[in-house]
Write an enzyme that holds these catalytic residues in place. Structure first.
Site, mmCIF file in Angstrom:
data_model
loop_
_atom_site.group_PDB
_atom_site.id
_atom_site.type_symbol
_atom_site.label_atom_id
_atom_site.label_comp_id
_atom_site.label_asym_id
_atom_site.label_seq_id
_atom_site.Cartn_x
_atom_site.Cartn_y
_atom_site.Cartn_z
ATOM 1 N N LYS A 107 0.821 -1.215 0.000
ATOM 2 C CA LYS A 107 0.000 0.000 0.000
ATOM 3 C C LYS A 107 0.859 1.270 0.000
ATOM 4 O O LYS A 107 0.375 2.341 -0.332
ATOM 5 C CB LYS A 107 -0.964 -0.008 1.184
HETATM 6 C C1 LIG Z 1 -4.609 -4.426 1.500
HETATM 7 C C2 LIG Z 1 -3.850 -5.685 1.460
HETATM 8 C C3 LIG Z 1 -4.183 -6.727 0.549
HETATM 9 C C4 LIG Z 1 -5.385 -6.645 -0.364
HETATM 10 O O1 LIG Z 1 -5.251 -5.702 -1.387
HETATM 11 P P1 LIG Z 1 -6.516 -5.210 -2.206
HETATM 12 O O2 LIG Z 1 -6.020 -4.177 -3.132
HETATM 13 O O3 LIG Z 1 -7.479 -4.658 -1.186
HETATM 14 O O4 LIG Z 1 -7.093 -6.387 -2.893
HETATM 15 C C5 LIG Z 1 -3.374 -7.857 0.514
HETATM 16 N N1 LIG Z 1 -2.316 -7.988 1.349
HETATM 17 C C6 LIG Z 1 -1.977 -7.023 2.221
HETATM 18 C C7 LIG Z 1 -0.808 -7.259 3.121
HETATM 19 C C8 LIG Z 1 -2.719 -5.846 2.313
HETATM 20 O O5 LIG Z 1 -2.370 -4.910 3.201
#
Ligand SMILES: *Cc1c(COP(=O)(O)O)cnc(C)c1O
Length: 433
Positions: A107
């Site tokens: 993210k």
């Molecule tokens: C947010 C997150 C996901 C999922 O990602 P999306 O874009 O919501 O599908 C997967 N793994 C981790 C560690 C995350 O923080």
């Protein structure tokens, strides 16, 4: 490129509006109004093209109405002081590590870009903004790290008291500067409700230029397409047939990959990997989309029973499940199998993966059974050190905390405790800003 709402093709906005509004006023999500053609640009990338260069050139091409090439380059250079890495494991399965950023999760790629894009646009308009966001843990830390020290931007993060992990709390409450943490005496749902109420309270919105930074914001989605282009340019000389496996919850990451493909990136297939929250695998199996209440699992950042980006994907595929199936395969992996995978990969390769990445690896193996000649690239979404409890239980080894997070352990928590009612948040905002 302009953007429109998934619910009204006449609701057209430019990038800056999409960025600061977050959600369309009709309740839809913003999507590209027309398809860009980046084929020539993608073809010009080689193994030696740096991540920053790819980010900069894609930004300059996609958002040429908003940023000059010079601005695009500055945004990319400042946002991406970190870059992805590829680790090759056995039998043509590779891991695309996306956790070398500030909060040690993928993210960071979206949040960092959003922060720089907002700072650049606010500077031009000489305006100030307050970012208000609720978090159950991970999103808040990526946002906090991305916005620290940004000019003209204040950030207020609401989190549920006692319901985030100690490490997550440190990530939210030790940054200081323009980042304020509000510890809410209530649940994550209370935090979300309070944030929503603030956005519709005209006493607040007349005085303060409020904005959000949540994961449905286009300013976080678009930059997630950059690492698909980077990873593809790393392997395209060697492999003709590649599939990217995306551990998914809200499907922002996967949707960004689908956009990259629609702009001309030649990825054959995307594999959606889920835990027991298997609404998309079920949809591809029986053609019916049925959201569920979220189920708690060990890959908890993917515990989403009603993924918001279904609306974007469904728009892209004209609501047709067969179009979906031509681009995406989907598999659900249980907690039990997730643990078995973590153990097996540690055993065979001495490589430790986080539970989300292990779900992806499990899906890669299932796809490969039917498509043995496909090169699999599994996106690794978080550093294993963030999930020490699960990993220690499975392999009896405590994964190292990344340096970025180790530093936090000794820092003092600073937060403001507030009750879970809207008035408390209103008073805080009006007296602080
Ligand atoms: C947010 C997150 C996901 C999922 O990602 P999306 O874009 O919501 O599908 C997967 N793994 C981790 C560690 C995350 O923080």
């Amino acid at each position: 490129m302009n953007f429109k709402s998934t619910r009204d093709k006449n609701n057209i906005v430019n990038f800056s509006q999409a960025l600061f509004q977050g959600l369309a006023q009709d309740g839809g999500l913003f999507i590209p109004e027309e398809t860009a053609d980046l084929k020539d640009l993608f073809n010009s990338f080689t193994k030696d093209t740096s991540f920053v260069e790819i980010a900069s050139k894609m930004t300059a091409s996609l958002l040429s109405d908003t940023f000059t090439p010079r601005q695009a380059q500055k945004i990319a250079e400042k946002a991406y002081t970190f870059s992805p890495k590829i680790v090759n494991l056995n039998n043509d399965i590779s891991i695309l590590e996306l956790f070398h950023g500030n909060s040690c999760a993928f993210k960071d790629y979206g949040a960092s870009f959003l922060a720089l894009a907002m700072e650049t646009l606010l500077e031009e308009k000489e305006k100030k903004a307050v970012i208000l966001t609720a978090t159950s843990g991970d999103t808040g830390s990526a946002v906090a790290q991305a916005f620290v020290g940004k000019e003209n931007i204040e950030v207020v993060i609401l989190y549920p008291s006692g319901r985030v992990s100690p490490l997550q709390e440190k990530q939210l409450t030790t940054i200081g500067s323009n980042i304020k943490a509000l510890e809410v005496e209530g649940s994550f749902d209370d935090c979300q409700r309070m944030v929503k109420e603030a956005f519709t309270d005209s006493d607040i919105t007349q005085k303060i230029n409020l904005s959000s930074a949540n994961s449905i914001n286009l300013g976080r989605l678009i930059p997630q397409s950059f690492y698909y282009a980077w990873a593809y340019s790393q392997i395209k000389d060697t492999y003709a047939d590649t599939a990217f496996v995306v551990p998914s919850g809200n499907y922002g990451n996967l949707t960004a990959g689908l956009y990259a493909q629609s702009w001309g990136l030649e990825i054959k297939k995307y594999i959606a990997a889920t835990n027991s929250n298997d609404v998309i695998p079920q949809y591809l199996k029986n053609g019916k989309y049925t959201p569920i209440s979220s189920i708690h699992t060990i890959s908890n950042a993917m515990d989403v029973g009603s993924p918001s980006n279904y609306e974007r994907m469904s728009h892209l595929f004209n609501d047709d499940v067969n179009n979906f199936k031509s681009k995406i395969s989907a598999y659900s992996i249980s907690d039990e199998n997730t643990k078995k995978i973590i153990a097996k990969i540690y055993d065979e390769e001495r490589y430790i993966m986080c539970p989300h990445t292990a779900v992806g690896y499990g899906a890669a193996e299932l796809y490969k059974q039917e498509n043995p000649h496909t090169k699999m690239m599994v996106l690794s979404t978080a550093h294993p050190g963030k999930f020490t409890e699960v990993i220690e239980e499975v392999i009896n080894v405590k994964p190292q905390l990344p340096e970025e997070l180790k530093k936090l352990e000794s820092r003092e928590k600073v937060s403001t405790l507030i009750s879970n009612d809207n008035k408390a948040l209103k008073e805080y905002l009006l007296t602080t800003y």
